[in-house]
Enzyme design. Structure first.
Site, PDB file in Angstrom:
ATOM      1  N   HIS A   1       1.208  -1.068  -0.387  1.00 57.55           N
ATOM      2  CA  HIS A   1       0.044   0.135  -0.032  1.00 57.55           C
ATOM      3  C   HIS A   1       0.523   0.681   0.085  1.00 57.55           C
ATOM      4  O   HIS A   1       2.350   1.129   0.912  1.00 57.55           O
ATOM      5  CB  HIS A   1      -0.514  -0.122   1.290  1.00 57.55           C
ATOM      6  CG  HIS A   1      -1.781  -1.152   1.258  1.00 57.55           C
ATOM      7  ND1 HIS A   1      -2.390  -1.393   0.231  1.00 57.55           N
ATOM      8  CD2 HIS A   1      -1.919  -1.980   2.263  1.00 57.55           C
ATOM      9  CE1 HIS A   1      -2.984  -2.582   1.004  1.00 57.55           C
ATOM     10  NE2 HIS A   1      -2.488  -2.655   2.430  1.00 57.55           N
TER      11      HIS A   1
ATOM     12  N   GLU B   1      -2.393  -0.299   8.156  1.00 53.85           N
ATOM     13  CA  GLU B   1      -2.480  -1.500   8.991  1.00 53.85           C
ATOM     14  C   GLU B   1      -1.851  -1.794   9.743  1.00 53.85           C
ATOM     15  O   GLU B   1      -0.874  -1.704  10.204  1.00 53.85           O
ATOM     16  CB  GLU B   1      -3.512  -2.179   7.584  1.00 53.85           C
ATOM     17  CG  GLU B   1      -2.463  -3.012   7.136  1.00 53.85           C
ATOM     18  CD  GLU B   1      -3.314  -3.238   5.525  1.00 53.85           C
ATOM     19  OE1 GLU B   1      -4.340  -3.056   5.379  1.00 53.85           O
ATOM     20  OE2 GLU B   1      -2.932  -4.996   5.272  1.00 53.85           O
TER      21      GLU B   1
ATOM     22  N   HIS C   1       3.787  -7.564   1.575  1.00 53.37           N
ATOM     23  CA  HIS C   1       2.138  -8.443   2.853  1.00 53.37           C
ATOM     24  C   HIS C   1       1.111  -9.084   1.968  1.00 53.37           C
ATOM     25  O   HIS C   1       0.887  -8.737   0.969  1.00 53.37           O
ATOM     26  CB  HIS C   1       2.323  -7.518   3.983  1.00 53.37           C
ATOM     27  CG  HIS C   1       0.438  -6.810   3.152  1.00 53.37           C
ATOM     28  ND1 HIS C   1       1.422  -5.836   2.576  1.00 53.37           N
ATOM     29  CD2 HIS C   1      -0.291  -6.394   3.317  1.00 53.37           C
ATOM     30  CE1 HIS C   1      -0.244  -4.769   2.321  1.00 53.37           C
ATOM     31  NE2 HIS C   1      -1.027  -5.596   2.733  1.00 53.37           N
TER      32      HIS C   1
ATOM     33  N   ARG D   1      -1.274  -4.541  -6.804  1.00 50.74           N
ATOM     34  CA  ARG D   1      -1.162  -6.012  -6.250  1.00 50.74           C
ATOM     35  C   ARG D   1       0.360  -6.344  -7.056  1.00 50.74           C
ATOM     36  O   ARG D   1       1.000  -5.784  -8.118  1.00 50.74           O
ATOM     37  CB  ARG D   1      -1.871  -6.564  -7.232  1.00 50.74           C
ATOM     38  CG  ARG D   1      -3.305  -6.466  -6.395  1.00 50.74           C
ATOM     39  CD  ARG D   1      -4.133  -8.086  -6.937  1.00 50.74           C
ATOM     40  NE  ARG D   1      -5.621  -7.842  -6.136  1.00 50.74           N
ATOM     41  CZ  ARG D   1      -6.391  -7.139  -6.990  1.00 50.74           C
ATOM     42  NH1 ARG D   1      -6.076  -6.704  -8.640  1.00 50.74           N
ATOM     43  NH2 ARG D   1      -7.775  -7.015  -6.816  1.00 50.74           N
TER      44      ARG D   1
END
Length: 318
Positions: A97, A115, A172, A192
């Site tokens: 991200h 996150e 991740h 992705r």
């Protein structure tokens, strides 16, 4: 009347989803590919609605815009947090991200996405992808372009109760057989890197975003340094997992009675196991596994009686 705002789940089908959101929490899920419960959300791709009290039927987005006093009159234009539960029935795509600055520039003003994960349950031997081995951008690019995933990706064994902090820039992925509560910035931007060459129902592979992923990945990878602390509060153990410029995340493990004072303008609570009674002034409400609620700014004190485990988050204090 001061009251907690209980929220209806927003379910999202995913290629990697399953049925654990029903099997574990009893939710009425829409399909056997239900991958995500957006439990506390004001994101336009899935805003929560209030299911009780004076604001029943309102979305969290509407409350943020129309009743800022509920949130301490925040300066942010958008509700900053998003609580999800993810059922990784199969491997999620390997992804990364962006941070706020990159997302703002490249994703129409969207927030970046830092996150963290609390592992609710997982299969024996379950793993996550967390980080990579490349020491330079050139090495990272070379391994990605060659599809040399076994050499590039760093895999970590997990168990229920583990916590992982995943800042923007971290490569991740959740692995097969993992049920996770995710606390994140309110963003839906994902780049992705690798998707196991899967195809959707129409036979199409999902889009990859290699150029952007290479731009934003932290190289070399650095594990987040956390100072996890557990303190006793009445009949509760309160664990602080992380507290930073994005959010603070805690675990409450209560067996008896615990009294709380607000430490932030509002508090997000997800009950992962057990049940109890939430008391605010002279009003009491039963709470149980699978409930998600927000304690707004006018609630400065509350008590919980019961036996339960909750993951709790608050916005940054800045």
């Amino acid at each position: 009347m001061k009251e907690a705002l209980f929220l209806n789940p927003v379910f999202q089908d995913r290629i990697w989803g399953g049925t654990k959101l029903h099997d574990y929490f009893g939710y009425n899920i829409p399909s056997d590919k239900t991958g995500e419960d957006w439990a506390i959300s004001a994101h336009p791709n899935g805003p929560s609605t209030v299911k009780n009290g004076a604001y029943q039927g309102k979305t969290l987005t509407e409350l943020w815009e129309e009743h800022p006093e509920l949130f301490g009159n925040p300066r942010e234009a958008h509700f900053p947090l998003l609580t999800k539960i993810l059922d990784a029935n199969t491997d999620l795509s390997v992804q990364v991200h962006p941070d706020d600055a990159y997302a703002h520039a490249h994703e129409n003003g969207e927030l970046g996405k830092t996150e963290c994960w609390y592992i609710i349950d997982c299969a024996d031997g379950a793993e996550i992808v967390y980080g990579h081995t490349a020491q330079s951008k050139a090495e990272f690019t070379e391994l990605v372009e060659a599809g040399n995933w076994d050499q590039l990706l760093r895999k970590v064994k997990i168990k229920p109760g583990d916590f992982y902090y995943v800042p923007s820039g971290t490569i991740h992925a959740l692995g097969t057989g993992t049920l996770v509560l995710e606390t994140q910035q309110s963003s839906d931007t994902t780049y992705r890197v690798y998707d196991y060459d899967r195809t959707d129902a129409a036979g199409n592979k999902r889009e990859l975003h290699l150029d952007k992923a290479i731009d934003v990945t932290t190289i070399p990878h650095e594990d987040a340094k956390l100072d996890i602390v557990t303190e006793r509060n009445g009949d509760a153990d309160i664990t602080t997992f992380v507290s930073n410029d994005f959010f603070s995340v805690y675990k409450w493990e209560i067996d008896g009675t615990a009294k709380f004072e607000a430490t932030a303008p509002y508090t997000l609570v997800s009950i992962l196991d057990g049940e109890g009674v939430l008391s605010i002034d002279f009003d009491s409400t039963r709470i149980r596994k699978g409930d998600h609620f927000l304690l707004p700014n006018d609630i400065s004190n509350w008590t919980i009686d019961g036996t339960l485990t909750a993951i709790v988050s608050t916005p940054p204090l800045n």
